[in-house]
Design a protein around this motif. Sequence first.
Motif, PDB file in Angstrom:
ATOM      1  N   GLY A   1       9.254   6.606 -21.276  1.00 31.09           N
ATOM      2  CA  GLY A   1       8.070   7.408 -21.000  1.00 31.09           C
ATOM      3  C   GLY A   1       7.996   7.842 -19.552  1.00 31.09           C
ATOM      4  N   PHE A   2       8.330   6.948 -18.650  1.00 29.70           N
ATOM      5  CA  PHE A   2       8.284   7.309 -17.237  1.00 29.70           C
ATOM      6  C   PHE A   2       9.385   8.311 -16.903  1.00 29.70           C
TER       7      PHE A   2
ATOM      8  N   PRO B   1       0.788  -1.247   0.000  1.00 29.53           N
ATOM      9  CA  PRO B   1       0.000   0.000   0.000  1.00 29.53           C
ATOM     10  C   PRO B   1       0.815   1.289   0.000  1.00 29.53           C
ATOM     11  N   GLU B   2       2.079   1.272   0.418  1.00 27.95           N
ATOM     12  CA  GLU B   2       2.861   2.510   0.446  1.00 27.95           C
ATOM     13  C   GLU B   2       3.271   2.987  -0.945  1.00 27.95           C
ATOM     14  N   ASN B   3       3.125   2.135  -1.971  1.00 26.33           N
ATOM     15  CA  ASN B   3       3.576   2.479  -3.314  1.00 26.33           C
ATOM     16  C   ASN B   3       2.534   3.309  -4.066  1.00 26.33           C
ATOM     17  N   LYS B   4       3.037   4.077  -5.031  1.00 29.21           N
ATOM     18  CA  LYS B   4       2.199   4.800  -5.974  1.00 29.21           C
ATOM     19  C   LYS B   4       2.461   4.222  -7.365  1.00 29.21           C
ATOM     20  N   TYR B   5       1.578   4.566  -8.330  1.00 30.00           N
ATOM     21  CA  TYR B   5       1.673   3.921  -9.641  1.00 30.00           C
ATOM     22  C   TYR B   5       1.549   4.932 -10.778  1.00 30.00           C
ATOM     23  N   TRP B   6       2.305   4.639 -11.856  1.00 24.53           N
ATOM     24  CA  TRP B   6       2.163   5.346 -13.129  1.00 24.53           C
ATOM     25  C   TRP B   6       1.756   4.324 -14.180  1.00 24.53           C
ATOM     26  N   PHE B   7       0.641   4.588 -14.839  1.00 21.93           N
ATOM     27  CA  PHE B   7       0.162   3.702 -15.895  1.00 21.93           C
ATOM     28  C   PHE B   7       0.331   4.382 -17.243  1.00 21.93           C
ATOM     29  N   ALA B   8       0.833   3.640 -18.210  1.00 23.22           N
ATOM     30  CA  ALA B   8       0.918   4.152 -19.578  1.00 23.22           C
ATOM     31  C   ALA B   8      -0.488   4.330 -20.139  1.00 23.22           C
TER      32      ALA B   8
ATOM     33  N   TYR C   1       6.283   3.007  -7.682  1.00 22.93           N
ATOM     34  CA  TYR C   1       7.374   3.848  -7.185  1.00 22.93           C
ATOM     35  C   TYR C   1       7.008   4.463  -5.844  1.00 22.93           C
ATOM     36  N   GLN C   2       8.038   5.007  -5.204  1.00 21.74           N
ATOM     37  CA  GLN C   2       7.857   5.851  -4.030  1.00 21.74           C
ATOM     38  C   GLN C   2       8.643   7.139  -4.249  1.00 21.74           C
ATOM     39  N   ARG C   3       8.159   8.215  -3.647  1.00 27.06           N
ATOM     40  CA  ARG C   3       8.803   9.522  -3.814  1.00 27.06           C
ATOM     41  C   ARG C   3       9.364   9.991  -2.485  1.00 27.06           C
ATOM     42  N   HIS C   4      10.650  10.289  -2.462  1.00 22.38           N
ATOM     43  CA  HIS C   4      11.319  10.797  -1.261  1.00 22.38           C
ATOM     44  C   HIS C   4      12.400  11.786  -1.684  1.00 22.38           C
ATOM     45  N   ALA C   5      12.473  12.895  -0.978  1.00 20.24           N
ATOM     46  CA  ALA C   5      13.551  13.875  -1.172  1.00 20.24           C
ATOM     47  C   ALA C   5      13.708  14.281  -2.632  1.00 20.24           C
ATOM     48  N   GLY C   6      12.595  14.484  -3.329  1.00 22.14           N
ATOM     49  CA  GLY C   6      12.660  14.896  -4.724  1.00 22.14           C
ATOM     50  C   GLY C   6      13.133  13.812  -5.664  1.00 22.14           C
ATOM     51  N   THR C   7      13.094  12.574  -5.210  1.00 27.50           N
ATOM     52  CA  THR C   7      13.583  11.442  -6.007  1.00 27.50           C
ATOM     53  C   THR C   7      12.464  10.419  -6.164  1.00 27.50           C
ATOM     54  N   ILE C   8      12.332   9.891  -7.374  1.00 27.54           N
ATOM     55  CA  ILE C   8      11.373   8.830  -7.649  1.00 27.54           C
ATOM     56  C   ILE C   8      12.125   7.500  -7.657  1.00 27.54           C
ATOM     57  N   VAL C   9      11.814   6.646  -6.693  1.00 28.40           N
ATOM     58  CA  VAL C   9      12.466   5.343  -6.585  1.00 28.40           C
ATOM     59  C   VAL C   9      11.510   4.291  -7.145  1.00 28.40           C
ATOM     60  N   VAL C  10      11.830   3.785  -8.344  1.00 21.25           N
ATOM     61  CA  VAL C  10      11.007   2.754  -8.976  1.00 21.25           C
ATOM     62  C   VAL C  10      11.348   1.411  -8.354  1.00 21.25           C
ATOM     63  N   LEU C  11      10.330   0.683  -7.908  1.00 22.61           N
ATOM     64  CA  LEU C  11      10.543  -0.595  -7.247  1.00 22.61           C
ATOM     65  C   LEU C  11      10.472  -1.731  -8.254  1.00 22.61           C
ATOM     66  N   THR C  12      11.560  -2.442  -8.412  1.00 24.05           N
ATOM     67  CA  THR C  12      11.754  -3.592  -9.286  1.00 24.05           C
ATOM     68  C   THR C  12      11.393  -3.271 -10.743  1.00 24.05           C
ATOM     69  N   ASP C  13      11.221  -4.276 -11.581  1.00 28.58           N
ATOM     70  CA  ASP C  13      11.007  -4.051 -13.014  1.00 28.58           C
ATOM     71  C   ASP C  13       9.619  -3.477 -13.293  1.00 28.58           C
ATOM     72  N   PRO C  14       9.495  -2.633 -14.315  1.00 27.01           N
ATOM     73  CA  PRO C  14       8.159  -2.219 -14.753  1.00 27.01           C
ATOM     74  C   PRO C  14       7.336  -3.436 -15.166  1.00 27.01           C
ATOM     75  N   ILE C  15       6.034  -3.354 -14.970  1.00 23.12           N
ATOM     76  CA  ILE C  15       5.129  -4.450 -15.298  1.00 23.12           C
ATOM     77  C   ILE C  15       4.528  -4.195 -16.682  1.00 23.12           C
ATOM     78  N   GLY C  16       4.575  -5.200 -17.539  1.00 19.08           N
ATOM     79  CA  GLY C  16       3.991  -5.054 -18.865  1.00 19.08           C
ATOM     80  C   GLY C  16       4.708  -5.931 -19.874  1.00 19.08           C
TER      81      GLY C  16
ATOM     82  N   ARG D   1       0.876  -1.135 -19.243  1.00 20.12           N
ATOM     83  CA  ARG D   1       2.180  -1.013 -18.591  1.00 20.12           C
ATOM     84  C   ARG D   1       2.031  -0.192 -17.308  1.00 20.12           C
ATOM     85  N   CYS D   2       2.788  -0.589 -16.302  1.00 17.32           N
ATOM     86  CA  CYS D   2       2.704   0.079 -14.999  1.00 17.32           C
ATOM     87  C   CYS D   2       4.084   0.152 -14.354  1.00 17.32           C
ATOM     88  N   VAL D   3       4.343   1.262 -13.693  1.00 19.73           N
ATOM     89  CA  VAL D   3       5.567   1.444 -12.918  1.00 19.73           C
ATOM     90  C   VAL D   3       5.154   1.758 -11.476  1.00 19.73           C
TER      91      VAL D   3
END
Length: 699
Positions: A426-427, A384-391, A400-415, A396-398
């Motif tokens: 795109g992301f 639940p702590e994660n956020k998502y970007w969908f194409a 991620y979590q956002r901290h200190a102005g940084t986007i940390v993508v967790l593991t491989d993109p799905i798709g 396709r979905c990425v």
Amino acid sequence: MNDSAAATEPAISRGVTMAHTVIRRMPFTLGFLGVVVILGIASGGLWRRLDERSWFPDIAYGWPPLTEGRWWTPLSGSFFGLTPFQYCCMVVIFAAGVGWAEWRLGTLRTALVCLSGQLIGILGAAVTVGLLAHTHLDWADRLSEVRDVGFTTATFSALAAVSATLRSPWRLRVRAVLSAHVALTFLFESTFADLMHLLAIAVWLPVGEKLFSRTEHGFWPRTRREVRMLAFIGLLVIATASVAVYFFPSNSLLGPTENERGSLWSTILTVVVITVVAEQLRKGRRWAWWGTLVYGLLHVVFTLVLLGVAIGTDYETTGAVTVGTGLLWAVEVALLYGGRGAFRVPVRRKITDGALSGTDPGKALRALLARYGGSTMSWMTTWPENKYWFAADGERCVAYQRHAGTIVVLTDPIGPAELLPATIAGFTDRCEAAGLIPCLFSTTEAVADIAGELGWRSVQIAEDTIVDLPQLEFKGKAWQDIRSAINRANKEGIEFRLVELADEPFALIAQVRAISEEWVGEKGLPEMGFTLGGVEEALDPAVRVGLAVDASGTVHGVTSWLPVYGPGDEIRGWTLDVMRRRPDGFRPVVEFLIASSCQAFKTEGAELVSLSGAPLARSASTDGAEPIDRLLEGLGAAMEPYYGFRSLHSFKAKFQPRHEPVYLCYRDEADLPRIGIALTKAYLPEVSAKDLMALGASG
């Protein structure tokens, strides 16, 4: 008749043995209560109010007896109760609280804690009200004339002291309940006994921590769940204050509360709203954190303004309830701000654009995982702590979590695999448009290669340990430890169960929580998150949980397994997440659990089991490596005493796994400092500057 007598004898024998043990372990508790009961019978206090007796002033404590030279009253008044009901309540509370403390601390230490706590409470309260008398503080004037008896302060002192011996989460819970009770009664009742209780626990909470704490230290909660639970309790305390003020108005330290009670309906509405928000805080919802923090700050500021007006003018603008609840809100705000990292669960809004418009993002992600599959860590993207970007195409979905102005993508993109380059590109464009720094964390070698073709750089941060199940057999010298663990479990009656934890009885889930939280409590730093789940994640119905349970129903160890999807809605394997053992339980329980789980998954037709990658741990040497590799090596060495990543990596070698590298991908070395801060916040949302300094010093 003979059979019945024979059956009764063991029960009588056990009863005698238990009674003997209680007498031997709790002589102070039993002796004190014996004296209290005898004096209660002799004085008639068990059936008649004591303050109706002519000799009551000779044995009661308070400020008047001290000024009259009755120096013995702090001791004599500690053996009586004011009313028969008070007698009964104090005896029960003393037997439970002090008896438990004596069982854990020993007789001498418990006696010293109770005696000193009782005297600190009585003398401290008497001197306090005596010094404040005639200072235009009505409360102090009233209490300076009070004569009282009772021994509840000794019980509160014992509970405050013995809490230091407990493991998480019970040390926090006992302290929270104790502090909440004292705060409520002192702010809104403010009797002489309430002041005694406050002074006693103010002394014995820190002193008990110093003298009796062994496995854990400090007062701040160590896990996200504990922070959320403490915030939850804080709001319930505020709600309880509203109820107490309405039904039990009094003339407290801060003034009379009767005129500020409000109506019954307003009290009910307040309690309902607070309860609803408190429940969302317990779940870690971000909106509840923001709402409570803002409202609490406004309440505190409003109270300060009213106090300023009241002090600066003759107009009475505030009262006991306003000030009292303002103080409670100040504590709640401090807790929420200090533990802000525990409230990161976003509201699951619907997707507003693209092919998945109107769909819940969590459901959409799980559907994509089932359709296209993912890496061994892909199920962590559903947390639940994660956020998502969908194409825009919805395929396709990425995560991620956002901290200190940084986007940390967790593991491989799905798709679809063939669209991975377009997904990453795109992301990245989306991040750059928002002025954010992107990085890919815990990616497979295939994705790291694709990122490299797009101009990214990568560094190995861990190794995934894979056990191929079709060929798995626990034969040969290399598997001796595993066979020994299985054989020993069979001899000791330890049963393996593979379950969905959410379907298990409450008592069993409570054992699992206790084991996990005790394990976290032993660490030098707070609970880690991000790619390291806990019991809440294990309660997902899609997650399998392995349990080692003995014949009495005691859980000795627990492992949780996350599904690894292949294309076409097929579970091809399982990834190890939670791995905990009871400190005083079956020692090789983790080896037994992992081996038994592997056997069960093999029988079901799974292809592989991932034992997960231990962060900052790998097999290869860093001799001749890049500076970033050596930096990560040093960081791993610094964190080893706290979390044991390298020891964990070595432990997994018992299962003869093959290793697959796990990477961090970044675009520029200049991004690394901010990426490091972001990863620290992702893994340790509760870490403080002091903790990080200690970690750095250890390195």
